[in-house]
Write a protein that holds these residues in place. Structure first.
Motif, PDB file in Angstrom:
ATOM      1  N   GLY A  14      -0.807 -10.475  -5.078  1.00 40.22           N
ATOM      2  CA  GLY A  14      -0.381  -9.367  -5.941  1.00 40.22           C
ATOM      3  C   GLY A  14      -0.729  -7.971  -5.450  1.00 40.22           C
ATOM      4  N   GLU A  15      -0.854  -7.810  -4.135  1.00 39.39           N
ATOM      5  CA  GLU A  15      -1.132  -6.459  -3.612  1.00 39.39           C
ATOM      6  C   GLU A  15       0.060  -5.540  -3.827  1.00 39.39           C
ATOM      7  N   ASP A  16       1.248  -6.125  -3.654  1.00 42.82           N
ATOM      8  CA  ASP A  16       2.453  -5.316  -3.434  1.00 42.82           C
ATOM      9  C   ASP A  16       3.424  -5.377  -4.609  1.00 42.82           C
ATOM     10  N   TRP A  17       2.920  -5.614  -5.819  1.00 46.12           N
ATOM     11  CA  TRP A  17       3.837  -5.840  -6.939  1.00 46.12           C
ATOM     12  C   TRP A  17       4.650  -4.604  -7.318  1.00 46.12           C
TER      13      TRP A  17
ATOM     14  N   ASN B  45       6.085  -8.443   8.503  1.00 49.48           N
ATOM     15  CA  ASN B  45       4.889  -7.660   8.841  1.00 49.48           C
ATOM     16  C   ASN B  45       4.018  -7.429   7.608  1.00 49.48           C
ATOM     17  N   ASP B  46       4.645  -7.065   6.508  1.00 52.20           N
ATOM     18  CA  ASP B  46       3.913  -6.679   5.298  1.00 52.20           C
ATOM     19  C   ASP B  46       3.508  -7.914   4.498  1.00 52.20           C
ATOM     20  N   GLY B  47       2.599  -8.657   5.066  1.00 51.26           N
ATOM     21  CA  GLY B  47       2.105  -9.852   4.396  1.00 51.26           C
ATOM     22  C   GLY B  47       1.960 -11.012   5.370  1.00 51.26           C
TER      23      GLY B  47
ATOM     24  N   MET C  97       0.839  -1.181   0.000  1.00 48.17           N
ATOM     25  CA  MET C  97       0.000   0.000   0.000  1.00 48.17           C
ATOM     26  C   MET C  97       0.870   1.225   0.000  1.00 48.17           C
ATOM     27  N   ARG C  98       0.267   2.362  -0.205  1.00 47.78           N
ATOM     28  CA  ARG C  98       1.040   3.586  -0.258  1.00 47.78           C
ATOM     29  C   ARG C  98       0.302   4.716   0.420  1.00 47.78           C
TER      30      ARG C  98
ATOM     31  N   TYR D 136      10.215   0.621   8.894  1.00 46.91           N
ATOM     32  CA  TYR D 136      10.729  -0.566   8.209  1.00 46.91           C
ATOM     33  C   TYR D 136       9.893  -0.979   6.999  1.00 46.91           C
ATOM     34  N   HIS D 137       8.863  -0.197   6.704  1.00 49.20           N
ATOM     35  CA  HIS D 137       7.965  -0.518   5.590  1.00 49.20           C
ATOM     36  C   HIS D 137       8.745  -0.590   4.270  1.00 49.20           C
ATOM     37  N   HIS D 138       8.638  -1.718   3.583  1.00 45.70           N
ATOM     38  CA  HIS D 138       9.319  -1.948   2.296  1.00 45.70           C
ATOM     39  C   HIS D 138      10.833  -1.806   2.406  1.00 45.70           C
ATOM     40  N   THR D 139      11.380  -2.277   3.533  1.00 45.85           N
ATOM     41  CA  THR D 139      12.834  -2.316   3.690  1.00 45.85           C
ATOM     42  C   THR D 139      13.260  -3.721   4.088  1.00 45.85           C
TER      43      THR D 139
HETATM   44 ZN   LIG Z   1       3.711  -3.504   1.127  1.00 52.15          ZN
END
Ligand SMILES: [Zn+2]
Length: 321
Positions: free
Chosen positions: A165-168, A133-135, A1-2, A293-296
């Motif tokens: 495929g939420e985070d492609w 966390n993200d998934g 998400m963004r 830490y989101h997307h890291t």
């Molecule tokens: Zn994400």
């Protein structure tokens, strides 16, 4: 998400008086078991669409749901991305009481973003990452939640939807308003509902809810488009003594899997902790915080906790009567 750049005025009255009232589970939901189910996914590796780890993790979700729920529907399709890449994707819809007309829809994404593109280290931006966390946190919570409903069948129908495929890729919609590079599974589900008259009483998306420092603000699109659901969830959390975690303030506007469903007319909100990391509490949804830490590559197993999964699991289970 963004996150979007939209800013809303936040009132900060009285936050420091909210005490941490966590004193153990409030329902039969088992946060420790949920954490174990999150770990089981990390053991497959990053669940990036098109990889063997993704395929194995999807098979695992299907198998775990078949053990616990009354019916499992798998939606499989080939998704073409904005850049023309073809991805084998699957949504997994696990149902309790599948013939009930009164239903609750819970969803979470099970895929992993291909690269850690928000990593502060330039060299890490092209690497894959565990996405604990993200998934994995949402999926772990859902498997533990299925254990609760198997043991104590709910009076209403419950749909647990694992979207792929939420985070492609990028989260911007095209000129028609469609999402062409992310939110694939939720868009596909919105376009292929289980029945033409499918209309849950309400729904909730759970995303990044394992953060050991849990701070869930009310997501702004949800407040705007399904305020009665937001109210129901935050009231339930407060009644359970979880006001420290479900913070009674409107936060950021986030592009996430609830949007294709809201646009389809389903009353679905986003329950998300977008400020990911153990931080001094800022009591403000908009103050930039570090670390995030989101997307890291720091989205690792040690950053999520059984306690946070317990809090969110207790709320989710209590909402279903
Ligand atoms: Zn994400």
């Amino acid at each position: 998400m963004r996150k979007s750049t939209l800013l809303l005025l936040v009132l900060l009255a009285g936050c420091d008086q909210v005490k941490d009232r966590f004193s153990g589970p409030k329902t039969s939901f088992d946060g420790q078991a949920a954490l174990g189910f999150a770990k089981a996914q990390l053991d497959f590796g990053p669940r990036v669409p098109g990889t063997p780890a993704h395929e194995k993790a999807g098979d695992w979700i299907v198998a775990e749901m078949k053990k616990r729920t009354d019916s499992v529907i798998v939606q499989s399709w080939t998704q073409t991305t904005a850049k023309g890449v073809k991805l084998p994707l699957r949504n997994i819809l696990a149902r309790f009481n599948p013939t009930a007309t009164q239903r609750v829809l819970y969803l979470t994404h099970w895929d992993t973003r291909p690269t850690a593109d928000e990593d502060p280290n330039l060299g890490a931006k092209t690497q894959s990452f565990p996405a604990a966390n993200d998934g994995a946190s949402g999926v772990g919570m859902f498997v533990a939640m299925a254990d609760v409903f198997k043991k104590t069948p709910p009076s209403v129908g419950v749909d647990l939807l694992f979207v792929d495929g939420e985070d492609w890729g990028g989260f911007d919609p095209d000129t028609t308003g469609a999402y062409r590079d992310a939110l694939f599974g939720s868009q596909y589900f919105a376009d292929h509902l289980p029945s033409p008259d499918y209309k849950p009483l309400y729904g909730a998306l759970f995303d990044m809810i394992g953060d050991a420092d849990l701070q869930i603000y009310q997501e702004a699109n949800s407040v705007q488009m399904a305020p009665e659901v937001v109210n129901r969830v935050w009231t339930t959390a407060a009644e359970l003594g979880y006001g420290k975690y479900f913070i009674n303030q409107v936060g950021q506007q986030i592009t996430d899997d609830h949007l294709p469903l809201l646009k389809k007319g389903l009353r679905v909100i986003d329950i998300i902790d977008i400020q990911f990391g153990v931080l001094p509490r800022v009591h403000d949804a908009f103050t930039p915080v570090s670390p995030n830490y989101h997307h890291t590559t720091q989205d690792t197993f040690d950053k999520i906790s059984a306690k946070s999964l317990q809090v969110v699991g207790d709320v989710a289970v209590t909402l279903v009567k």
